[in-house]
Design a protein around this motif. Structure first.
Motif, PDB file in Angstrom:
ATOM      1  N   GLY A   1       8.238   8.215 -21.097  1.00 22.50           N
ATOM      2  CA  GLY A   1       9.218   7.554 -21.951  1.00 22.50           C
ATOM      3  C   GLY A   1      10.457   7.258 -21.150  1.00 22.50           C
ATOM      4  N   PRO A   2      11.390   6.499 -21.745  1.00 23.22           N
ATOM      5  CA  PRO A   2      12.657   6.244 -21.061  1.00 23.22           C
ATOM      6  C   PRO A   2      13.375   7.554 -20.757  1.00 23.22           C
ATOM      7  CG  PRO A   2      12.409   4.809 -22.969  1.00 23.22           C
ATOM      8  CD  PRO A   2      11.314   5.835 -23.040  1.00 23.22           C
ATOM      9  N   ASN A   3      14.230   7.536 -19.734  1.00 22.58           N
ATOM     10  CA  ASN A   3      14.986   8.741 -19.430  1.00 22.58           C
ATOM     11  C   ASN A   3      16.293   8.752 -20.238  1.00 22.58           C
ATOM     12  OD1 ASN A   3      16.919   7.256 -17.961  1.00 22.58           O
ATOM     13  ND2 ASN A   3      16.094   7.829 -15.982  1.00 22.58           N
ATOM     14  N   PRO A   4      17.013   9.856 -20.244  1.00 24.85           N
ATOM     15  CA  PRO A   4      18.205   9.955 -21.085  1.00 24.85           C
ATOM     16  C   PRO A   4      19.240   8.854 -20.845  1.00 24.85           C
ATOM     17  CG  PRO A   4      17.581  12.123 -20.325  1.00 24.85           C
ATOM     18  CD  PRO A   4      16.702  11.149 -19.588  1.00 24.85           C
ATOM     19  N   VAL A   5      19.474   8.470 -19.599  1.00 22.23           N
ATOM     20  CA  VAL A   5      20.500   7.452 -19.358  1.00 22.23           C
ATOM     21  C   VAL A   5      20.017   6.066 -19.778  1.00 22.23           C
ATOM     22  CG1 VAL A   5      21.768   8.789 -17.632  1.00 22.23           C
ATOM     23  CG2 VAL A   5      19.918   7.282 -16.892  1.00 22.23           C
ATOM     24  N   GLU A   6      18.705   5.839 -19.792  1.00 27.04           N
ATOM     25  CA  GLU A   6      18.180   4.587 -20.346  1.00 27.04           C
ATOM     26  C   GLU A   6      18.354   4.562 -21.860  1.00 27.04           C
ATOM     27  OE1 GLU A   6      14.767   3.579 -17.022  1.00 27.04           O
ATOM     28  OE2 GLU A   6      14.347   5.144 -18.515  1.00 27.04           O
ATOM     29  N   TYR A   7      18.168   5.706 -22.501  1.00 24.83           N
ATOM     30  CA  TYR A   7      18.417   5.779 -23.941  1.00 24.83           C
ATOM     31  C   TYR A   7      19.879   5.513 -24.263  1.00 24.83           C
ATOM     32  CZ  TYR A   7      13.835   7.231 -25.648  1.00 24.83           C
ATOM     33  OH  TYR A   7      12.501   7.258 -26.009  1.00 24.83           O
TER      34      TYR A   7
ATOM     35  N   GLY B   1      23.898  -0.268 -15.777  1.00 28.49           N
ATOM     36  CA  GLY B   1      24.929   0.566 -15.184  1.00 28.49           C
ATOM     37  C   GLY B   1      24.379   1.280 -13.975  1.00 28.49           C
ATOM     38  N   GLU B   2      25.262   1.631 -13.069  1.00 27.90           N
ATOM     39  CA  GLU B   2      24.868   2.378 -11.871  1.00 27.90           C
ATOM     40  C   GLU B   2      25.456   3.768 -11.942  1.00 27.90           C
ATOM     41  OE1 GLU B   2      26.061   0.282  -8.360  1.00 27.90           O
ATOM     42  OE2 GLU B   2      24.434  -1.170  -8.549  1.00 27.90           O
ATOM     43  N   LEU B   3      24.666   4.733 -11.500  1.00 30.24           N
ATOM     44  CA  LEU B   3      25.171   6.097 -11.386  1.00 30.24           C
ATOM     45  C   LEU B   3      24.673   6.704 -10.089  1.00 30.24           C
ATOM     46  CD1 LEU B   3      22.674   8.209 -12.148  1.00 30.24           C
ATOM     47  CD2 LEU B   3      23.276   7.518 -14.442  1.00 30.24           C
ATOM     48  N   ASP B   4      25.436   7.631  -9.600  1.00 26.71           N
ATOM     49  CA  ASP B   4      25.098   8.356  -8.378  1.00 26.71           C
ATOM     50  C   ASP B   4      24.408   9.648  -8.795  1.00 26.71           C
ATOM     51  OD1 ASP B   4      25.001   9.876  -6.068  1.00 26.71           O
ATOM     52  OD2 ASP B   4      27.081   9.500  -5.507  1.00 26.71           O
ATOM     53  N   PRO B   5      23.132   9.843  -8.463  1.00 28.76           N
ATOM     54  CA  PRO B   5      22.418  11.041  -8.916  1.00 28.76           C
ATOM     55  C   PRO B   5      22.783  12.323  -8.161  1.00 28.76           C
ATOM     56  CG  PRO B   5      20.984   9.716  -7.549  1.00 28.76           C
ATOM     57  CD  PRO B   5      22.266   8.934  -7.718  1.00 28.76           C
ATOM     58  N   ALA B   6      23.696  12.253  -7.205  1.00 27.19           N
ATOM     59  CA  ALA B   6      24.010  13.422  -6.368  1.00 27.19           C
ATOM     60  C   ALA B   6      24.499  14.612  -7.199  1.00 27.19           C
ATOM     61  CB  ALA B   6      25.036  13.056  -5.301  1.00 27.19           C
ATOM     62  N   ARG B   7      25.369  14.384  -8.166  1.00 27.39           N
ATOM     63  CA  ARG B   7      25.898  15.488  -8.973  1.00 27.39           C
ATOM     64  C   ARG B   7      24.800  16.074  -9.857  1.00 27.39           C
ATOM     65  NH1 ARG B   7      31.618  16.041 -10.509  1.00 27.39           N
ATOM     66  NH2 ARG B   7      31.748  17.947 -11.715  1.00 27.39           N
ATOM     67  N   PHE B   8      24.032  15.213 -10.490  1.00 30.21           N
ATOM     68  CA  PHE B   8      22.907  15.638 -11.325  1.00 30.21           C
ATOM     69  C   PHE B   8      21.946  16.510 -10.524  1.00 30.21           C
ATOM     70  CE2 PHE B   8      18.428  14.212 -11.977  1.00 30.21           C
ATOM     71  CZ  PHE B   8      18.144  14.968 -13.093  1.00 30.21           C
ATOM     72  N   MET B   9      21.711  16.143  -9.261  1.00 30.72           N
ATOM     73  CA  MET B   9      20.785  16.883  -8.403  1.00 30.72           C
ATOM     74  C   MET B   9      21.445  18.102  -7.747  1.00 30.72           C
ATOM     75  SD  MET B   9      18.030  15.179  -8.871  1.00 30.72           S
ATOM     76  CE  MET B   9      16.926  15.748  -7.618  1.00 30.72           C
ATOM     77  N   GLY B  10      22.746  18.311  -7.984  1.00 26.61           N
ATOM     78  CA  GLY B  10      23.453  19.454  -7.420  1.00 26.61           C
ATOM     79  C   GLY B  10      23.753  19.321  -5.942  1.00 26.61           C
ATOM     80  N   LYS B  11      23.749  18.107  -5.411  1.00 27.55           N
ATOM     81  CA  LYS B  11      23.960  17.887  -3.984  1.00 27.55           C
ATOM     82  C   LYS B  11      25.404  17.609  -3.625  1.00 27.55           C
ATOM     83  CE  LYS B  11      19.260  16.350  -3.235  1.00 27.55           C
ATOM     84  NZ  LYS B  11      18.365  15.293  -2.825  1.00 27.55           N
TER      85      LYS B  11
ATOM     86  N   TYR C   1      27.348   7.249 -15.695  1.00 27.19           N
ATOM     87  CA  TYR C   1      27.575   5.876 -15.256  1.00 27.19           C
ATOM     88  C   TYR C   1      29.007   5.670 -14.794  1.00 27.19           C
ATOM     89  CZ  TYR C   1      23.155   4.353 -17.374  1.00 27.19           C
ATOM     90  OH  TYR C   1      21.832   4.177 -17.682  1.00 27.19           O
ATOM     91  N   LYS C   2      29.166   4.940 -13.705  1.00 32.08           N
ATOM     92  CA  LYS C   2      30.499   4.565 -13.233  1.00 32.08           C
ATOM     93  C   LYS C   2      31.073   3.474 -14.131  1.00 32.08           C
ATOM     94  CE  LYS C   2      29.557   5.699  -8.394  1.00 32.08           C
ATOM     95  NZ  LYS C   2      30.060   7.016  -8.531  1.00 32.08           N
TER      96      LYS C   2
END
Length: 149
Positions: free
Chosen positions: A39-45, A78-88, A96-97
């Motif tokens: 299914g769609p992911n949370p940010v797509e929802y 929208g664009e987002l940087d997954p680094a924070r989500f991934m803990g990096k 989203y920015k």
């Protein structure tokens, strides 16, 4: 005042079945992000929720202003940087920015009227409001108590 509620049950580390009223839907991550792509992911929802809300509000505002819309097609991205989500990295925000929405309509309004409908709709859309302004969110994780049978 209205209260809305959704409940959810995890089906995997990335999958979730969500229920609201009598409706149920799946949330998952794409395979590239470790999910099952069910299914769609949370940010797509989030994007879908924004478009759904704008559909209602734009039509409502158009009617209030005496405008007839005969078609409505919308895209949100929208664009987002997954680094924070991934803990990096914690340098960028997790979400989203920015989000861009384009709505293409047919109807009896000129561009100046459509611009005014867009302005009013952005102001009155609850989802747009939640995205554009800080909304307090409190998250608690509690231990589930086993019920003896």
């Amino acid at each position: 005042m209205l209260t809305f509620e959704a409940t959810a049950v995890s089906t995997s580390d990335t999958g979730l079945t969500v229920s609201a009223r009598e409706f149920e839907w799946l949330v998952d991550e794409p395979q590239a992000l470790g999910g099952g792509d069910l299914g769609p992911n949370p940010v797509e929802y989030v994007l879908g929720a924004l478009l759904g809300c704008l559909n209602v509000v734009v039509h409502l505002v158009a009617k209030e202003r005496g405008v007839t819309l005969t078609s409505f097609e919308a895209t949100a991205s929208g664009e987002l940087d997954p680094a924070r989500f991934m803990g990096k990295s914690y340098d960028a925000r997790a979400g989203y920015k920015s989000i861009a929405v384009t709505i293409a309509v047919e109807g009896d309004a000129d561009q100046a009227e459509l611009d005014e409908i867009a302005r009013i709709s952005e102001d009155r859309c609850p989802v747009s409001d939640n995205l554009a302004h800080e909304t307090p969110v409190r998250i608690a994780i509690v231990k589930k108590v086993a019920v003896a049978v």
